[in-house]
Design a protein around this motif. Sequence first.
Motif, PDB file in Angstrom:
ATOM      1  N   GLU A 119      -5.221  -2.265  -3.879  1.00 18.73           N
ATOM      2  CA  GLU A 119      -6.570  -2.055  -4.382  1.00 18.73           C
ATOM      3  C   GLU A 119      -7.268  -0.936  -3.616  1.00 18.73           C
ATOM      4  OE1 GLU A 119      -7.892  -6.476  -5.935  1.00 18.73           O
ATOM      5  OE2 GLU A 119      -8.243  -5.956  -3.843  1.00 18.73           O
ATOM      6  N   ILE A 120      -7.064  -0.907  -2.309  1.00 15.83           N
ATOM      7  CA  ILE A 120      -7.629   0.125  -1.443  1.00 15.83           C
ATOM      8  C   ILE A 120      -6.522   0.583  -0.514  1.00 15.83           C
ATOM      9  CG2 ILE A 120      -9.413   0.719   0.228  1.00 15.83           C
ATOM     10  CD1 ILE A 120     -10.942  -1.776  -0.734  1.00 15.83           C
ATOM     11  N   ASN A 121      -6.013   1.773  -0.720  1.00 18.01           N
ATOM     12  CA  ASN A 121      -4.955   2.303   0.143  1.00 18.01           C
ATOM     13  C   ASN A 121      -5.593   3.299   1.102  1.00 18.01           C
ATOM     14  OD1 ASN A 121      -2.359   1.130  -1.045  1.00 18.01           O
ATOM     15  ND2 ASN A 121      -3.436   1.918  -2.838  1.00 18.01           N
ATOM     16  N   ALA A 122      -5.720   2.876   2.361  1.00 21.64           N
ATOM     17  CA  ALA A 122      -6.592   3.575   3.302  1.00 21.64           C
ATOM     18  C   ALA A 122      -5.846   4.444   4.301  1.00 21.64           C
ATOM     19  CB  ALA A 122      -7.444   2.552   4.050  1.00 21.64           C
ATOM     20  N   VAL A 123      -4.571   4.739   4.057  1.00 24.47           N
ATOM     21  CA  VAL A 123      -3.778   5.521   5.004  1.00 24.47           C
ATOM     22  C   VAL A 123      -3.275   6.792   4.325  1.00 24.47           C
ATOM     23  CG1 VAL A 123      -1.773   5.543   6.532  1.00 24.47           C
ATOM     24  CG2 VAL A 123      -3.039   3.413   6.175  1.00 24.47           C
ATOM     25  N   LYS A 124      -3.535   7.926   4.949  1.00 15.26           N
ATOM     26  CA  LYS A 124      -2.979   9.199   4.495  1.00 15.26           C
ATOM     27  C   LYS A 124      -1.545   9.287   5.008  1.00 15.26           C
ATOM     28  CE  LYS A 124      -3.484  13.530   2.923  1.00 15.26           C
ATOM     29  NZ  LYS A 124      -3.991  13.868   1.570  1.00 15.26           N
ATOM     30  N   SER A 136      -3.097   6.797  -6.546  1.00 22.65           N
ATOM     31  CA  SER A 136      -3.728   5.554  -6.111  1.00 22.65           C
ATOM     32  C   SER A 136      -3.789   5.418  -4.601  1.00 22.65           C
ATOM     33  CB  SER A 136      -2.977   4.356  -6.689  1.00 22.65           C
ATOM     34  OG  SER A 136      -1.676   4.286  -6.135  1.00 22.65           O
ATOM     35  N   GLY A 137      -3.110   6.302  -3.878  1.00 21.70           N
ATOM     36  CA  GLY A 137      -2.996   6.169  -2.437  1.00 21.70           C
ATOM     37  C   GLY A 137      -1.767   5.415  -2.002  1.00 21.70           C
ATOM     38  N   ASN A 138      -1.002   4.895  -2.966  1.00 25.83           N
ATOM     39  CA  ASN A 138       0.244   4.208  -2.618  1.00 25.83           C
ATOM     40  C   ASN A 138       1.224   5.167  -1.951  1.00 25.83           C
ATOM     41  OD1 ASN A 138      -0.131   1.483  -3.379  1.00 25.83           O
ATOM     42  ND2 ASN A 138       0.099   2.033  -5.531  1.00 25.83           N
ATOM     43  N   MET A 139       2.246   4.585  -1.293  1.00 24.38           N
ATOM     44  CA  MET A 139       3.127   5.377  -0.438  1.00 24.38           C
ATOM     45  C   MET A 139       4.580   5.309  -0.906  1.00 24.38           C
ATOM     46  SD  MET A 139       1.270   4.518   3.207  1.00 24.38           S
ATOM     47  CE  MET A 139       0.591   2.916   2.805  1.00 24.38           C
ATOM     48  N   GLU A 140       4.787   5.506  -2.207  1.00 30.51           N
ATOM     49  CA  GLU A 140       6.140   5.461  -2.757  1.00 30.51           C
ATOM     50  C   GLU A 140       7.070   6.485  -2.101  1.00 30.51           C
ATOM     51  OE1 GLU A 140       3.345   4.361  -6.237  1.00 30.51           O
ATOM     52  OE2 GLU A 140       3.370   5.760  -4.550  1.00 30.51           O
ATOM     53  N   TYR A 141       6.535   7.642  -1.735  1.00 30.00           N
ATOM     54  CA  TYR A 141       7.369   8.720  -1.198  1.00 30.00           C
ATOM     55  C   TYR A 141       7.997   8.374   0.147  1.00 30.00           C
ATOM     56  CZ  TYR A 141       5.381  11.669  -4.845  1.00 30.00           C
ATOM     57  OH  TYR A 141       5.009  12.196  -6.062  1.00 30.00           O
ATOM     58  N   LEU A 142       7.490   7.346   0.796  1.00 28.16           N
ATOM     59  CA  LEU A 142       8.076   6.902   2.058  1.00 28.16           C
ATOM     60  C   LEU A 142       9.537   6.504   1.900  1.00 28.16           C
ATOM     61  CD1 LEU A 142       7.492   6.295   5.025  1.00 28.16           C
ATOM     62  CD2 LEU A 142       6.551   4.087   4.326  1.00 28.16           C
ATOM     63  N   ASP A 143       9.933   6.092   0.679  1.00 30.77           N
ATOM     64  CA  ASP A 143      11.309   5.675   0.438  1.00 30.77           C
ATOM     65  C   ASP A 143      12.300   6.828   0.568  1.00 30.77           C
ATOM     66  OD1 ASP A 143      10.318   3.170  -0.085  1.00 30.77           O
ATOM     67  OD2 ASP A 143      10.385   3.374  -2.262  1.00 30.77           O
ATOM     68  N   THR A 468     -15.339   9.069   7.227  1.00 33.32           N
ATOM     69  CA  THR A 468     -14.326   9.395   6.228  1.00 33.32           C
ATOM     70  C   THR A 468     -14.870   8.951   4.876  1.00 33.32           C
ATOM     71  OG1 THR A 468     -13.190   7.281   6.593  1.00 33.32           O
ATOM     72  CG2 THR A 468     -12.424   9.177   7.871  1.00 33.32           C
ATOM     73  N   PHE A 469     -14.100   9.174   3.817  1.00 34.37           N
ATOM     74  CA  PHE A 469     -14.632   8.844   2.495  1.00 34.37           C
ATOM     75  C   PHE A 469     -13.558   8.232   1.618  1.00 34.37           C
ATOM     76  CE2 PHE A 469     -12.610  12.893   1.716  1.00 34.37           C
ATOM     77  CZ  PHE A 469     -12.175  12.828   0.407  1.00 34.37           C
ATOM     78  N   GLN A 470     -14.025   7.576   0.576  1.00 32.32           N
ATOM     79  CA  GLN A 470     -13.157   6.990  -0.435  1.00 32.32           C
ATOM     80  C   GLN A 470     -13.760   7.259  -1.802  1.00 32.32           C
ATOM     81  OE1 GLN A 470     -13.472   2.823  -0.834  1.00 32.32           O
ATOM     82  NE2 GLN A 470     -11.593   2.548  -2.012  1.00 32.32           N
ATOM     83  N   VAL A 471     -12.938   7.690  -2.757  1.00 31.72           N
ATOM     84  CA  VAL A 471     -13.391   7.889  -4.133  1.00 31.72           C
ATOM     85  C   VAL A 471     -12.561   7.000  -5.051  1.00 31.72           C
ATOM     86  CG1 VAL A 471     -14.198  10.244  -3.753  1.00 31.72           C
ATOM     87  CG2 VAL A 471     -11.819   9.856  -4.448  1.00 31.72           C
ATOM     88  N   GLY A 472     -13.016   6.863  -6.283  1.00 29.12           N
ATOM     89  CA  GLY A 472     -12.277   6.076  -7.247  1.00 29.12           C
ATOM     90  C   GLY A 472     -10.928   6.687  -7.549  1.00 29.12           C
ATOM     91  N   ILE A 473     -10.013   5.869  -8.023  1.00 30.36           N
ATOM     92  CA  ILE A 473      -8.679   6.350  -8.387  1.00 30.36           C
ATOM     93  C   ILE A 473      -8.432   6.041  -9.853  1.00 30.36           C
ATOM     94  CG2 ILE A 473      -7.755   6.153  -6.059  1.00 30.36           C
ATOM     95  CD1 ILE A 473      -6.606   3.464  -6.806  1.00 30.36           C
ATOM     96  N   GLY A 474      -7.462   6.733 -10.439  1.00 26.63           N
ATOM     97  CA  GLY A 474      -7.196   6.531 -11.857  1.00 26.63           C
ATOM     98  C   GLY A 474      -8.444   6.783 -12.677  1.00 26.63           C
ATOM     99  N   VAL A 522     -14.816   0.815  -2.851  1.00 31.35           N
ATOM    100  CA  VAL A 522     -14.235   0.809  -4.188  1.00 31.35           C
ATOM    101  C   VAL A 522     -12.881   0.110  -4.156  1.00 31.35           C
ATOM    102  CG1 VAL A 522     -13.458   2.233  -6.120  1.00 31.35           C
ATOM    103  CG2 VAL A 522     -15.400   2.966  -4.727  1.00 31.35           C
ATOM    104  N   ARG A 523     -12.669  -0.780  -5.106  1.00 32.26           N
ATOM    105  CA  ARG A 523     -11.352  -1.404  -5.227  1.00 32.26           C
ATOM    106  C   ARG A 523     -10.791  -1.121  -6.613  1.00 32.26           C
ATOM    107  NH1 ARG A 523     -11.178  -6.324  -8.063  1.00 32.26           N
ATOM    108  NH2 ARG A 523     -13.223  -7.118  -8.684  1.00 32.26           N
ATOM    109  N   ARG A 524      -9.490  -0.983  -6.660  1.00 33.30           N
ATOM    110  CA  ARG A 524      -8.780  -0.713  -7.908  1.00 33.30           C
ATOM    111  C   ARG A 524      -8.668  -2.000  -8.726  1.00 33.30           C
ATOM    112  NH1 ARG A 524      -2.433   0.922  -7.668  1.00 33.30           N
ATOM    113  NH2 ARG A 524      -2.080   1.511  -9.840  1.00 33.30           N
TER     114      ARG A 524
END
Length: 685
Positions: A119-124, A136-143, A468-474, A522-524
């Motif tokens: 809902e809130i992905n807070a790590v760059k 969305s801020g998800n970290m799929e590329y870590l794979d 720092t800041f957070q904006v909506g996603i999707g 903001v939450r997704r």
Amino acid sequence: MKKRSLFFTFISIYAVNIHAASDNQSSGYSNSSALPTAQPDNSYLTLGTMVVSGSDTGPLKSQDMLTSVDILGQSMIEHENVDFSWELFRKLPGITITNFNQGNVSGEFSMRGFNGEGEINAVKLLLDGIPANSNSGNMEYLDMVNPLDIQSIELVRGTNDPRYGLHNIAGNANITTRTGGNYAKGRVNYGSFDTFDAQFSGGVETGDFTQNYYGTYRESSGYRDHAEMDRFSLGGKWFYAPENENFRLGIIARWYESDADSPGYLTLEELRQSPTQSPDFNNSDRGKRQLGQISGHLDMELTDELSWSLKSYANRIDDSRFVRFAERFSQQERITEENHYGAITTMTYRPEVAILDDLVLEGGFDFQQQDNKSIRYVTADRDRQRQSRHQEFDFAVYGGYVQAIVKPTSWLKLVPAVRIDSASGNFSNRLNGQKRDLNDYDIIWQPKFSAVITPFDGYSLYGNWGRTFQVGIGAGAFRNRSEIEGLNPSINEGWEVGLKFSPVNWLDGRLAYWEQDATNEVRRLFNASNDSANIGETKRRGVDVQFNLRPVDPLLIWAAYSWQEGIIKRPQPNELETRGNEIDHIPEFIFSGGIDYDIIPNLRASFNAYAQGNYYINRANTGGQFGDYFLINLALNYQVTDNLGLEFQVTNLTNEFWEYVWDIGNSLHSPGDERAFYGGVTMQF
């Protein structure tokens, strides 16, 4: 099994072409570099062996940020046997692990009182300095990266790092992989749940040109029924650095593919009957994921005092998933297609000023352009019934910063900084023809300040403050027609005070207290609209304690404990009953630690542990608390010869029951793996 054959063919062809066999490492498992030489005027800690550069050139690094910075070295990473790379973060302090165990949607890490629900992905996230979050801020590329090729993981917690904007809400994590050198390493593991894993990492350095390659193949039947997984990744790194020139130019390319079944979630009654079962209605749930990344890197020393860095990149994610969360729900096909393009440039000036002990001035600019599609269908056993979502949207974010390191005396360092970001974009709903404009986020100002004093040798007292800041996603980033002004950005304001100590050369550690307040958090929303909603004003705070202890040469003891809480201070009008409640899925404490002991020079025994406390599964704080567990892993590594090593690992040594739990009106459970055994062979050429 065809992929397995292709993988070994790749290893064989490459190994034949390796001419040099030096890896600049000892054949044993000595921990002699586990604790770095005590450094003044900083706040970072390292765990494991590190490759240290010889001079301060180029852009400011994570170690220069005066906050809770932790660096996990290669020796703590390369022998790990994990299904997914996010599991490596268990060894880092203050990290919450969320283990979904649902095929390609496997899990995430989070920190500073934010949960890993998505809902809130807070790590760059960055891979070799390249942004690697999805929209969305998800970290799929870590794979895409594997333990054998990772050189270090740099974790920066807090709000005072100005280098990054989007998703840098609670901090950032940069995974640095191996470049340069002449070496070839391979590892093959086999163990519980019919798990097979093969990894390779190699480098060839000839004069001014370096080549590095890596590859991974892993397959497993999984702990639970209907949990088969098959994935592989390949990558190459090519760098050119002429001996008599002051620049370095390179390209990094990565590719990843995964096919995985999803066992689904269990009710509490089903869990008690059999935690390994998969409900019949999940029999056709599965997913396929493809990831790609290519990046260009240029580093140049313009003068002895002035350096310039430029990175450009393109990221691609193509993800398709069939999922059914409960029998009363229909199956969905979820399709995500995203293309991200961007660049990061940094100029760093290090003049010599007679009246100052040190001065560094740095400025940077970055941008990212996203072209995204989010599509969903209602399906029955993977047969499409109707389309429920077709959204296409572009999103661009631009940002820049300036910061300075000013050291007026040997015992005082000051770091003022400011960052600004701005966004633009367009949204189209292809199902109903609706178009939306981006919310009016305007210019987002983020001032920051940090300082450290070193009153005595071996002690550094530091503090920081920043926004720092957070904006909506999707769709949540775009203005709904019913909204007059749209959704404002959420401003996160945080501060921290801490003490780093190293009174003797065999002990170092850190004690810190931090707080972080957010407006309009903001939450997704996980529904057909792909929208966002406000939680309201929130407050997070915590205490972190950690140390690395080396009382005698063969023994290393390390431990970290974090207490944390997240509170809803002022909820939205439709959720007034949540005022003062805890934010869901935030464990009340996190513990990580381990003991490494060299029984003989070539034989290492390693225990490591990870534990977390209970959490509520919803913002109403109803339905009970779940999630507490304590896991212990054991590893034995024996270096038979300079080129051959044997490995034996036991995960979840005490066979602890552990699970992830979430709420859809009733609790749904995803149990973690039981005790498992793995054996492996490592080869170094």
